[in-house]
Enzyme design. Sequence first.
Site, PDB file in Angstrom:
ATOM      1  N   ARG A   1      -6.083  -5.957   8.571  1.00 53.39           N
ATOM      2  CA  ARG A   1      -5.844  -4.880   7.581  1.00 53.39           C
ATOM      3  C   ARG A   1      -6.464  -3.620   8.156  1.00 53.39           C
ATOM      4  O   ARG A   1      -7.625  -3.629   8.584  1.00 53.39           O
ATOM      5  CB  ARG A   1      -6.482  -5.233   6.244  1.00 53.39           C
ATOM      6  CG  ARG A   1      -6.458  -4.057   5.280  1.00 53.39           C
ATOM      7  CD  ARG A   1      -6.870  -4.433   3.891  1.00 53.39           C
ATOM      8  NE  ARG A   1      -5.838  -5.204   3.224  1.00 53.39           N
ATOM      9  CZ  ARG A   1      -5.865  -5.527   1.930  1.00 53.39           C
ATOM     10  NH1 ARG A   1      -6.885  -5.134   1.184  1.00 53.39           N
ATOM     11  NH2 ARG A   1      -4.903  -6.212   1.387  1.00 53.39           N
TER      12      ARG A   1
ATOM     13  N   HIS B   1       2.946  -4.424   3.320  1.00 53.66           N
ATOM     14  CA  HIS B   1       2.036  -5.534   3.045  1.00 53.66           C
ATOM     15  C   HIS B   1       2.904  -6.785   2.874  1.00 53.66           C
ATOM     16  O   HIS B   1       3.047  -7.332   1.784  1.00 53.66           O
ATOM     17  CB  HIS B   1       1.255  -5.216   1.767  1.00 53.66           C
ATOM     18  CG  HIS B   1       0.050  -6.067   1.530  1.00 53.66           C
ATOM     19  ND1 HIS B   1      -0.230  -7.221   2.256  1.00 53.66           N
ATOM     20  CD2 HIS B   1      -0.966  -5.946   0.624  1.00 53.66           C
ATOM     21  CE1 HIS B   1      -1.356  -7.750   1.798  1.00 53.66           C
ATOM     22  NE2 HIS B   1      -1.820  -6.995   0.816  1.00 53.66           N
TER      23      HIS B   1
ATOM     24  N   LYS C   1     -18.999   2.688  16.714  1.00 53.70           N
ATOM     25  CA  LYS C   1     -19.391   3.384  17.947  1.00 53.70           C
ATOM     26  C   LYS C   1     -18.199   4.103  18.554  1.00 53.70           C
ATOM     27  O   LYS C   1     -18.251   4.529  19.705  1.00 53.70           O
ATOM     28  CB  LYS C   1     -19.932   2.373  18.962  1.00 53.70           C
ATOM     29  CG  LYS C   1     -21.166   1.634  18.510  1.00 53.70           C
ATOM     30  CD  LYS C   1     -21.602   0.685  19.627  1.00 53.70           C
ATOM     31  CE  LYS C   1     -22.756  -0.194  19.196  1.00 53.70           C
ATOM     32  NZ  LYS C   1     -23.011  -1.243  20.195  1.00 53.70           N
TER      33      LYS C   1
ATOM     34  N   ARG D   1      -8.702 -10.494  -2.344  1.00 52.83           N
ATOM     35  CA  ARG D   1      -7.693 -11.558  -2.362  1.00 52.83           C
ATOM     36  C   ARG D   1      -7.081 -11.847  -1.006  1.00 52.83           C
ATOM     37  O   ARG D   1      -6.998 -12.997  -0.579  1.00 52.83           O
ATOM     38  CB  ARG D   1      -6.574 -11.203  -3.348  1.00 52.83           C
ATOM     39  CG  ARG D   1      -6.882 -11.557  -4.762  1.00 52.83           C
ATOM     40  CD  ARG D   1      -6.217 -10.596  -5.708  1.00 52.83           C
ATOM     41  NE  ARG D   1      -6.909  -9.326  -5.626  1.00 52.83           N
ATOM     42  CZ  ARG D   1      -7.975  -9.006  -6.384  1.00 52.83           C
ATOM     43  NH1 ARG D   1      -8.392  -9.836  -7.289  1.00 52.83           N
ATOM     44  NH2 ARG D   1      -8.589  -7.854  -6.233  1.00 52.83           N
ATOM     45  N   THR D   2      -6.626 -10.802  -0.335  1.00 63.04           N
ATOM     46  CA  THR D   2      -5.864 -11.052   0.892  1.00 63.04           C
ATOM     47  C   THR D   2      -6.749 -11.737   1.933  1.00 63.04           C
ATOM     48  O   THR D   2      -6.353 -12.723   2.553  1.00 63.04           O
ATOM     49  CB  THR D   2      -5.295  -9.719   1.431  1.00 63.04           C
ATOM     50  OG1 THR D   2      -4.552  -9.114   0.382  1.00 63.04           O
ATOM     51  CG2 THR D   2      -4.385  -9.956   2.619  1.00 63.04           C
TER      52      THR D   2
HETATM   53  C1  NCD Z   1      -3.190  -4.452  -2.591  1.00 60.71           C
HETATM   54  C2  NCD Z   1      -3.402  -3.757  -1.257  1.00 60.71           C
HETATM   55  O1  NCD Z   1      -4.436  -3.874  -0.636  1.00 60.71           O
HETATM   56  O2  NCD Z   1      -2.441  -3.131  -0.842  1.00 60.71           O
HETATM   57  N1  NCD Z   1      -4.089  -5.481  -2.832  1.00 60.71           N
HETATM   58  C3  NCD Z   1      -3.818  -6.738  -2.378  1.00 60.71           C
HETATM   59  O3  NCD Z   1      -3.700  -6.972  -1.207  1.00 60.71           O
HETATM   60  N2  NCD Z   1      -3.654  -7.694  -3.279  1.00 60.71           N
HETATM   61  C4  NCD Z   1      -3.034  -3.529  -3.716  1.00 60.71           C
HETATM   62  C5  NCD Z   1      -4.106  -2.528  -4.029  1.00 60.71           C
HETATM   63  O4  NCD Z   1      -5.119  -2.409  -3.331  1.00 60.71           O
HETATM   64  O5  NCD Z   1      -3.939  -1.823  -5.016  1.00 60.71           O
END
Ligand code: NCD
Length: 498
Positions: free
Chosen positions: A112, A140, A90, A61-62
Site C-alpha cells: 500500500r 484497490h 532516510k 483491515r487490508t
Molecule cells: C479503504 C482504503 O484504504 O482505500 N480502506 C480499506 O482498505 N478497507 C477505504 C478508506 O480508507 O476509506
Amino acid sequence: MTFLGRDLTDIHCFTKDELFFILDKAADIKRAIEARQISDYRLAADRDLIAALLFYENSTRTRTSFEIAALRLGMRTTGFSSTEGTSVKKGESLRHTLDMYEAYDCDAVIMRHPLDGSARFAADHLGIPVFNAGDGKHEHPTQTLLDLFTIREHLGRLDDFDMGIGGDLKYGRTAHSLVIALSKFSNIRLHLFSHQDLALPEAFMQTLVERGVSVETYDDFAEMAPKVDIFYQTRIQKERMPDLSEFERAKAISEFTMKMLNTTRQGFGLMHPLPIDKSAPSISPGIDAHEKALYKRQAGNGVPTRLVELALSLGLTGAEFAGESWEPPRQDEAFIDELDVVIKPRRTDVSIRPIRENGVVIDHVQPFLEEVLIRLLGVRERRDIYRAATVKSIRRPGNVKGMLMIEDREFTEDELRAIAAVSPGCRVNIIRNGQVARKLQLRLPERITGIPQMTCPNKGCITRIEHEESVRPIMIRAGSDRVRCYYCDQLMTSAGMF
Ligand code: NCD
C-alpha cells in the site's frame, strides 16, 4: 495469461470468467476456514513461502486480512506497517526498498503506497507477484474482489441489479476499482451519489460509458436510497484533499442515516469498505447492528478472497481453470503513414517563407501547439532557424492550423513519435533541395515514452518529478487524440502531457 506469477495491480486485468473462478474458490475456502478443515486451505504448508507486507499508509483491515490469509495459507510474513523506523525515512526510493524484498527471496509483495500508479511500477520492477493493497487515489483491486464476493453472497448474483455508490468517488480508490469490475457484468444499473466536488473522475466514467453501463447521478442522497439493491458507501478521503473546505462541504451532505435505511428495498444491503471516520460518519452510528448492514461480514470476506489471490499467483491452486483468460492488449507500434509526394511548382502565395534548401515543415498541427513543438524539439536551444504560426488554411479558409518550419533539420524516430504525440494527424514534410522529398502523416502512437518534457498532469502520480522516484512517464493511446497515463490511468488530451 495464467494465474501463476500474476500481479494484482488493478481490476482491469481479469476476465469475467476469472472473477467468477476466484469468487467460487473463495467460497470454498471460506467454508473450509469456518469448519477448520485445515488441509483444504493450508495450501502452502510445505513450501517455505514468505509474503512481504509493505504498508506506506495506515491500514487495519487490508493489512490484517492479508496477513491472516497468508498465515492460514501456511506462509510467513515480514515487512512494515508504517514507514516509521524504516529507511524510507532516510530518503530511500520505492525502487530500492522493493529491491531488498526480492534480494531476500520473498515470494510475494503486498503493498500500500500513497502514490497513484506505484503498484504498476512495483509489478513491472519486480519478478515476484505484487498485490496492490491501495495505490494513492487510484485503485484497490483486492478490496473489490471481497466486495464482489459480498454482493454475490448477499444477492446470489452479480448481474441485473441496482447498485448505488456514494461518498467520495473522486479520491476513493475502492469506488474506482469497483465501478470497473461491475462494468464487466451485465445489466448493472449504477446510481452514483456524491458532492459535486467529489464526482467520479472522467477516466472511470469513460470506461463505464464505453461499456454501455447505465449510470444515473444524484445530488440528493435520500432520493437514491429507495432505488438500489446494494448501496456502497465510502469515507470522504480527507487525507488526500489539497483543500479541506472540500471535506467540510462534502461531509455536510454525505451521511447515510437510519431514516434513509428505512426507505430501502426489501433485501437491501449496505456496504462500506471501512473505516468510518467518527468525526464525519459516512454511516450513522446505530446502523451497525441492523440486518441490512453488511460491512462487518464484508470485511471478514477479505481473508478467503485474499487467500485465494495469493494461492493463485503462487501456483498453489488454479491449474484447472478452463475459462477465458485475460490477455494484455496487443500494441501496434506503427504511427507513421508515408503519403505520396506530388511534385508541384513552388508556391508564391504563402504567407510564411518556404524552406530554402533542406529542412522540415510540420503542417496541420493543432492550432497554437507550435509553441509546444518548439519546446519539445529544443528549437531555440539549438539555435535553429525556424518560422511558426497558426494560420488559416488556404484551401479551407474556415480551418485554422499550426505550422512549424525548421531550416536544416531532420528528425529522429523518437522526435517523430513526440511530434505525433503532441499533434496527432499532423504532417511532416521533409524538404531536400527545395522540394518535398517525403511526406509523413503521423498518428498517435499506442505507447509514448522516452520524451523528456512529457509529464503526467496528476500531481499524485508516481512519475511526477517532485516525488523523486525516477519513474519515467509512459502514456497509452486512449482514442484518436487522447492518452492515459500507463501508471495512474489519468486521462488527458495528447497536448495535455506537455
Ligand atoms: C479503504 C482504503 O484504504 O482505500 N480502506 C480499506 O482498505 N478497507 C477505504 C478508506 O480508507 O476509506
